[in-house]
Design a protein around this motif. Structure first.
Motif, PDB file in Angstrom:
ATOM      1  N   GLY A  14      28.000  -9.241 -64.179  1.00 47.04           N
ATOM      2  CA  GLY A  14      29.097  -9.691 -63.614  1.00 47.04           C
ATOM      3  C   GLY A  14      29.184  -9.239 -61.978  1.00 47.04           C
ATOM      4  O   GLY A  14      30.053 -11.033 -61.903  1.00 47.04           O
ATOM      5  N   GLY A  15      29.350  -8.713 -61.349  1.00 45.84           N
ATOM      6  CA  GLY A  15      29.488  -8.883 -59.469  1.00 45.84           C
ATOM      7  C   GLY A  15      28.607  -9.960 -59.270  1.00 45.84           C
ATOM      8  O   GLY A  15      29.212 -10.848 -58.478  1.00 45.84           O
ATOM      9  N   PHE A  16      27.272 -10.033 -59.558  1.00 44.48           N
ATOM     10  CA  PHE A  16      26.497 -11.412 -59.691  1.00 44.48           C
ATOM     11  C   PHE A  16      26.893 -12.949 -60.084  1.00 44.48           C
ATOM     12  O   PHE A  16      27.064 -13.415 -58.866  1.00 44.48           O
ATOM     13  N   ALA A  17      27.577 -12.625 -61.330  1.00 44.04           N
ATOM     14  CA  ALA A  17      28.357 -14.239 -61.694  1.00 44.04           C
ATOM     15  C   ALA A  17      29.171 -14.008 -60.650  1.00 44.04           C
ATOM     16  O   ALA A  17      29.966 -15.978 -60.418  1.00 44.04           O
ATOM     17  N   ALA A  18      29.809 -13.619 -60.638  1.00 47.30           N
ATOM     18  CA  ALA A  18      31.268 -13.657 -59.976  1.00 47.30           C
ATOM     19  C   ALA A  18      30.720 -14.702 -57.956  1.00 47.30           C
ATOM     20  O   ALA A  18      31.416 -15.732 -57.415  1.00 47.30           O
ATOM     21  N   ILE A  19      30.044 -13.809 -57.657  1.00 47.85           N
ATOM     22  CA  ILE A  19      29.712 -14.526 -55.834  1.00 47.85           C
ATOM     23  C   ILE A  19      28.953 -15.955 -56.621  1.00 47.85           C
ATOM     24  O   ILE A  19      29.030 -16.641 -56.045  1.00 47.85           O
ATOM     25  N   GLY A  20      28.264 -16.755 -57.743  1.00 43.70           N
ATOM     26  CA  GLY A  20      27.700 -17.426 -58.317  1.00 43.70           C
ATOM     27  C   GLY A  20      28.562 -18.418 -58.453  1.00 43.70           C
ATOM     28  O   GLY A  20      28.612 -19.641 -58.021  1.00 43.70           O
ATOM     29  N   ALA A  21      29.622 -18.011 -58.520  1.00 45.95           N
ATOM     30  CA  ALA A  21      30.094 -18.831 -59.003  1.00 45.95           C
ATOM     31  C   ALA A  21      31.499 -19.672 -57.848  1.00 45.95           C
ATOM     32  O   ALA A  21      31.818 -20.100 -57.861  1.00 45.95           O
ATOM     33  N   ALA A  22      31.750 -18.312 -57.196  1.00 49.67           N
ATOM     34  CA  ALA A  22      32.487 -18.883 -55.586  1.00 49.67           C
ATOM     35  C   ALA A  22      31.477 -19.389 -54.721  1.00 49.67           C
ATOM     36  O   ALA A  22      32.112 -20.271 -53.822  1.00 49.67           O
ATOM     37  N   ALA A  52      37.620 -31.079 -59.791  1.00 51.42           N
ATOM     38  CA  ALA A  52      36.471 -30.612 -60.069  1.00 51.42           C
ATOM     39  C   ALA A  52      36.094 -29.219 -59.986  1.00 51.42           C
ATOM     40  O   ALA A  52      34.736 -29.146 -60.725  1.00 51.42           O
ATOM     41  N   ALA A  53      36.335 -28.168 -59.281  1.00 47.07           N
ATOM     42  CA  ALA A  53      35.647 -26.913 -59.245  1.00 47.07           C
ATOM     43  C   ALA A  53      36.161 -25.909 -60.730  1.00 47.07           C
ATOM     44  O   ALA A  53      35.826 -25.554 -61.270  1.00 47.07           O
ATOM     45  N   LEU A  54      37.925 -26.411 -60.921  1.00 48.73           N
ATOM     46  CA  LEU A  54      38.201 -26.199 -61.880  1.00 48.73           C
ATOM     47  C   LEU A  54      37.536 -26.516 -62.749  1.00 48.73           C
ATOM     48  O   LEU A  54      37.683 -25.387 -64.694  1.00 48.73           O
ATOM     49  N   ALA A  55      37.119 -27.380 -63.153  1.00 53.83           N
ATOM     50  CA  ALA A  55      36.474 -27.962 -64.695  1.00 53.83           C
ATOM     51  C   ALA A  55      35.169 -27.072 -64.680  1.00 53.83           C
ATOM     52  O   ALA A  55      34.683 -26.176 -65.471  1.00 53.83           O
ATOM     53  N   ALA A  56      34.112 -27.072 -63.636  1.00 51.32           N
ATOM     54  CA  ALA A  56      32.948 -25.902 -63.871  1.00 51.32           C
ATOM     55  C   ALA A  56      33.584 -24.727 -63.643  1.00 51.32           C
ATOM     56  O   ALA A  56      33.080 -23.743 -64.347  1.00 51.32           O
ATOM     57  N   ASP A  57      34.879 -24.554 -63.296  1.00 48.75           N
ATOM     58  CA  ASP A  57      35.223 -22.955 -63.407  1.00 48.75           C
ATOM     59  C   ASP A  57      35.399 -22.537 -64.366  1.00 48.75           C
ATOM     60  O   ASP A  57      35.029 -21.390 -65.444  1.00 48.75           O
ATOM     61  N   ALA A  58      36.392 -23.479 -65.453  1.00 49.34           N
ATOM     62  CA  ALA A  58      36.675 -22.924 -66.575  1.00 49.34           C
ATOM     63  C   ALA A  58      35.702 -23.443 -67.841  1.00 49.34           C
ATOM     64  O   ALA A  58      35.549 -22.925 -68.521  1.00 49.34           O
ATOM     65  N   ALA A  59      34.725 -24.264 -67.972  1.00 51.70           N
ATOM     66  CA  ALA A  59      33.305 -24.019 -68.366  1.00 51.70           C
ATOM     67  C   ALA A  59      32.620 -22.997 -67.811  1.00 51.70           C
ATOM     68  O   ALA A  59      31.930 -22.777 -69.175  1.00 51.70           O
ATOM     69  N   TRP A  75      24.043 -25.183 -62.939  1.00 49.95           N
ATOM     70  CA  TRP A  75      24.519 -24.179 -61.633  1.00 49.95           C
ATOM     71  C   TRP A  75      25.300 -23.230 -62.829  1.00 49.95           C
ATOM     72  O   TRP A  75      25.226 -22.188 -63.591  1.00 49.95           O
ATOM     73  N   VAL A  76      26.416 -23.562 -63.818  1.00 53.98           N
ATOM     74  CA  VAL A  76      27.017 -23.175 -65.075  1.00 53.98           C
ATOM     75  C   VAL A  76      26.448 -22.642 -65.695  1.00 53.98           C
ATOM     76  O   VAL A  76      25.988 -21.490 -66.063  1.00 53.98           O
ATOM     77  N   LEU A  77      24.937 -23.608 -65.904  1.00 51.02           N
ATOM     78  CA  LEU A  77      23.924 -22.682 -67.219  1.00 51.02           C
ATOM     79  C   LEU A  77      23.293 -22.200 -67.322  1.00 51.02           C
ATOM     80  O   LEU A  77      22.920 -21.012 -67.619  1.00 51.02           O
ATOM     81  N   ALA A  78      23.177 -21.790 -65.610  1.00 45.72           N
ATOM     82  CA  ALA A  78      21.862 -20.637 -64.981  1.00 45.72           C
ATOM     83  C   ALA A  78      23.148 -19.384 -65.137  1.00 45.72           C
ATOM     84  O   ALA A  78      22.658 -18.302 -66.022  1.00 45.72           O
ATOM     85  N   LEU A  79      24.148 -19.899 -64.304  1.00 43.84           N
ATOM     86  CA  LEU A  79      24.795 -18.509 -64.883  1.00 43.84           C
ATOM     87  C   LEU A  79      25.527 -17.809 -66.164  1.00 43.84           C
ATOM     88  O   LEU A  79      25.064 -15.999 -65.751  1.00 43.84           O
ATOM     89  N   SER A  80      25.574 -18.943 -66.796  1.00 46.48           N
ATOM     90  CA  SER A  80      26.476 -18.090 -67.603  1.00 46.48           C
ATOM     91  C   SER A  80      24.989 -17.578 -68.717  1.00 46.48           C
ATOM     92  O   SER A  80      25.194 -16.727 -69.658  1.00 46.48           O
ATOM     93  N   ALA A  81      23.909 -17.945 -68.782  1.00 43.74           N
ATOM     94  CA  ALA A  81      22.548 -17.634 -69.226  1.00 43.74           C
ATOM     95  C   ALA A  81      22.231 -16.448 -68.812  1.00 43.74           C
ATOM     96  O   ALA A  81      22.036 -15.234 -69.799  1.00 43.74           O
ATOM     97  N   THR A  82      22.074 -15.721 -67.631  1.00 44.23           N
ATOM     98  CA  THR A  82      21.649 -15.039 -66.950  1.00 44.23           C
ATOM     99  C   THR A  82      23.164 -14.174 -67.555  1.00 44.23           C
ATOM    100  O   THR A  82      22.107 -13.137 -67.915  1.00 44.23           O
ATOM    101  N   LEU A  83      23.983 -13.959 -67.650  1.00 39.45           N
ATOM    102  CA  LEU A  83      25.168 -12.796 -68.372  1.00 39.45           C
ATOM    103  C   LEU A  83      24.638 -12.368 -69.859  1.00 39.45           C
ATOM    104  O   LEU A  83      24.673 -11.140 -70.031  1.00 39.45           O
TER     105      LEU A  83
END
Length: 538
Positions: free
Chosen positions: A98-106, A146-153, A39-47
């Motif tokens: 940015g909005g897409f990534a914020a929704i994905g992170a949420a 666990a959520a904090l670790a994902a969001d921080a990464a 999930w993290v890599l997909a969102l960051s790679a998109t940006l």
């Protein structure tokens, strides 16, 4: 089942409220060792990949300035994506993705928190863990960490990855922090809903509804103001994230607003957790009607899933009307920008912009409908793991009949919500009902194929059933972002939606429809045959 104030329950063996947090956190990270990194890599790679795409589309300062001017006068597009605050490369990346990534992170964060709190209680695993030396607040703390670790990464990868290509470390940091804090805010909101409700499904549903309301508020505000200053925008956490304004004279103080909301919701979640016992909830279960009876497995499935079907149908109808009303202004928005025109042509499969836009939107509705289908099929997985399936199967209902009831809702429900989307598009655009409805219903074979994949995974590999979310998410990303990134045709065709004819306006081809339908039938058969041969998972 309601919460009991002051109930010590299984926590009586330790007076340290955070005892065992480290062990639970390691367990959570181990369980999520595939889901969270993907999930993290997909969102960051998109940006990160968006930098090259925006640069190719709007390579000169004049083109970027022209885009910003056109957005200032187009409230419908601002409602869908948001306002743009500057014409720099970084500002356009933040606006478009940015909005897409914020929704994905949420979404990622709320799934993580509910998975390790209410879902653990619902399956009975938390009761076993709590009988050992585990503090009262340890499960909630581990889930939030666990959520904090994902969001921080995610925030760190975005900040480091965008600093160089966009030429502004401050803008990249602001964007990363805004997205990470938006995700953490919804993690804390999910922690609250996990205390209020009695099931993981209800907890996720409430948190997802709040996310949808946040998007609707942001869209309503941004449609009326091009600078993010409207009152509805400031009522939405997604609006706060956008108003950090990365790459546009960053508003660092808005990050304090997000942080304060995170702390307030976290405190509320802990206060609620302290007042209930394991397995309890603050919102009592609503009993069904005493009269009448449910005679079939399909009727039971409808009773359990009718709220979701009706909610999705209403949302698709409203979204169809909104997007249909935008179709007439697409040509004015695109103007002479060849890059944007090419994106619409790739998405819609034709050069006529209005038809290409409608074809692209029908494809989008199909990809989103696949999310409903996967969730509805996975209801079988939830019924099985929560042991609610056993009493049903103990009667005169066989496994195949029980599964068929839920699959009927999953597949029939997806067709129904697509009908609502088609009706909305036709009403919003004022177009002929037949071509638009036919184009929307053409998405059904691809939607059902992903439902077949989910069924096969659940039937044959129940422990891997949730991996179907990754498959559906990948298809959604390929179909929605792939054309903007100018991905090769071989990549776009990894999604079943990439094989469908582009209607309305394109040429109808029946071969891919028949192939996708045959594959769906084969996957459904394989999943149901596997279900007959395996033990139920508890």
């Amino acid at each position: 089942m309601t919460a009991a104030a002051g109930t010590n329950g299984h926590h009586a063996r330790t007076s340290r409220p955070l005892a065992g947090t480290g062990a639970l956190l390691r367990l959570a990270l181990r369980r999520d060792r595939i889901m969270t990194p993907v999930w993290v890599l997909a969102l960051s790679a998109t940006l990160l990949s968006g930098v090259g795409s925006i640069q190719a589309l709007y390579g000169t300062a004049a083109e970027r300035a022209a885009l910003v001017r056109s957005l200032a006068s187009d409230g419908s597009l601002r409602a869908m994506i948001g306002p743009v605050f500057d014409d720099s490369l970084g500002a356009l990346v933040a606006w478009r993705l940015g909005g897409f990534a914020a929704i994905g992170a949420a979404a990622m964060s709320l799934v993580i928190v509910v998975r390790h709190t209410r879902e653990e209680e619902e399956t009975g695993r938390q009761e076993l863990l709590s009988s050992a030396m585990v503090g009262r607040r340890a499960p909630l703390t581990a889930a939030l960490l666990a959520a904090l670790a994902a969001d921080a990464a995610l925030a760190l990868i975005i900040a480091l990855g965008l600093a160089g290509p966009t030429g502004s470390a401050a803008g990249a940091l602001a964007l990363g922090l805004a997205i990470g804090l938006a995700g953490l805010l919804f993690a804390c909101l999910a922690a609250i809903t996990a205390q209020l409700t009695e099931s993981a499904r209800q907890a996720k549903g409430l948190a997802a509804a709040a996310l949808g309301a946040a998007y609707a508020l942001r869209a309503a505000g941004d449609s009326s103001a091009d600078d993010g200053s409207a009152a509805p925008t400031w009522l939405s956490p997604l609006g706060w994230a956008a108003n950090v304004r990365p790459y546009a004279d960053e508003r660092w103080w808005v990050l304090l607003l997000l942080t304060a909301a995170v702390l307030a919701q976290g405190a509320a979640a802990y206060a609620l957790a302290a007042r209930r016992g394991v397995g309890m909830s603050f919102l009592p279960a609503r009993p069904g009607p005493a009269e009448g009876r449910i005679a079939t497995a399909a009727a039971l499935a409808w009773r359990l899933q009718r709220g979701a079907v009706l909610g999705w149908a209403a949302a698709f109808l409203a979204a169809g009307i909104a997007l249909g009303s935008m179709a007439g202004g697409v040509a004015d928005l695109v103007g002479e920008n060849e890059g944007t025109r090419e994106i619409f042509e790739r998405m819609g499969g034709q050069s006529e912009l209005t038809g290409a836009f409608l074809a692209a939107m029908t494809g989008l509705f199909g990809m989103v409908a696949a999310l409903f289908t996967a969730a509805s099929v996975l209801r079988l997985h939830g019924e099985e793991t929560s042991q609610r399936a056993e009493p049903v199967l103990a009667g005169a209902v066989g496994r195949l009949g029980w599964a068929a009831g839920h699959l009927l809702i999953a597949f029939g429900g997806s067709a129904a919500i697509l009908l609502c989307a088609g009706l909305g598009l036709a009403l919003g655009h004022g177009a002929d009902f037949g071509p638009v409805m036919g184009a929307v219903l053409l998405q059904i074979p691809a939607v059902w194929l992903l439902g077949g994949v989910t069924t096969a995974l659940w039937g044959a590999l129940p422990k891997a059933a949730t991996a179907s979310w990754a498959v559906v998410g990948l298809c959604l990303a390929i179909g929605w972002i792939g054309p903007a990134l100018n991905l090769p045709e071989t990549v776009l065709e990894l999604s079943p939606f990439g094989h469908l004819p582009k209607l309305p306006g394109g040429t109808m081809e029946w071969e891919p429809v028949l192939i996708l339908s045959a594959l769906t039938a084969a996957l459904l058969t394989a999943g149901l045959l596997a279900l007959r041969r395996r033990d139920l998972r508890v």
